[in-house]
Design a protein around this motif. Structure first.
Motif, PDB file in Angstrom:
ATOM      1  N   SER A  31     -60.295 -35.710  43.242  1.00  0.00           N
ATOM      2  CA  SER A  31     -59.058 -36.101  42.555  1.00  0.00           C
ATOM      3  C   SER A  31     -58.986 -37.621  42.555  1.00  0.00           C
ATOM      4  O   SER A  31     -59.843 -38.290  43.132  1.00  0.00           O
ATOM      5  CB  SER A  31     -57.841 -35.503  43.263  1.00  0.00           C
ATOM      6  N   GLN A  36     -59.075 -32.343  46.270  1.00  0.00           N
ATOM      7  CA  GLN A  36     -58.089 -31.283  46.193  1.00  0.00           C
ATOM      8  C   GLN A  36     -58.835 -29.968  46.432  1.00  0.00           C
ATOM      9  O   GLN A  36     -59.810 -29.666  45.748  1.00  0.00           O
ATOM     10  CB  GLN A  36     -57.426 -31.282  44.830  1.00  0.00           C
ATOM     11  N   ASN A  60     -54.696 -31.520  50.063  1.00  0.00           N
ATOM     12  CA  ASN A  60     -55.113 -32.770  49.442  1.00  0.00           C
ATOM     13  C   ASN A  60     -55.597 -33.730  50.522  1.00  0.00           C
ATOM     14  O   ASN A  60     -54.892 -33.953  51.510  1.00  0.00           O
ATOM     15  CB  ASN A  60     -53.947 -33.382  48.656  1.00  0.00           C
TER      16      ASN A  60
END
Length: 87
Positions: A31, A36, A60
């Motif tokens: 990401s 992610q 995350n």
């Protein structure tokens, strides 16, 4: 950090957070902030395996593999990926 390593980190992380062993990593992608990862696990164990309630967690991570955030994004009956329960 590569996808294989961050997947292992996510499996360990979700186990530590939830107390449940993950079934699988269903998504892992870079990401703009790092990584992610989505992990699937048994959220509620039933007497009959087919009746288990599964959960998807999104985690995350930054580029170094530090956990930034996590969220349970959905619950669903095992084997019925189309159906959802309230998170």
């Amino acid at each position: 950090m590569n996808a294989l390593k961050i997947s292992a980190v996510a499996r360990e992380g979700v186990a530590a957070i939830t107390g449940h062993q993950p079934e699988l990593v269903s998504r892992c992608e870079p990401s703009d902030r790092g990584w992610q990862v989505q992990v699937e696990l048994v959220d509620t164990k039933a007497r009959i395996t087919e009746n288990d309630v599964m959960a998807t967690y999104q985690l995350n991570y930054d580029a170094r593999g530090r956990l930034l955030s996590y969220e349970r994004t959905r619950r669903y009956p095992r084997g019925k990926n189309g159906g959802t329960f309230a998170a």
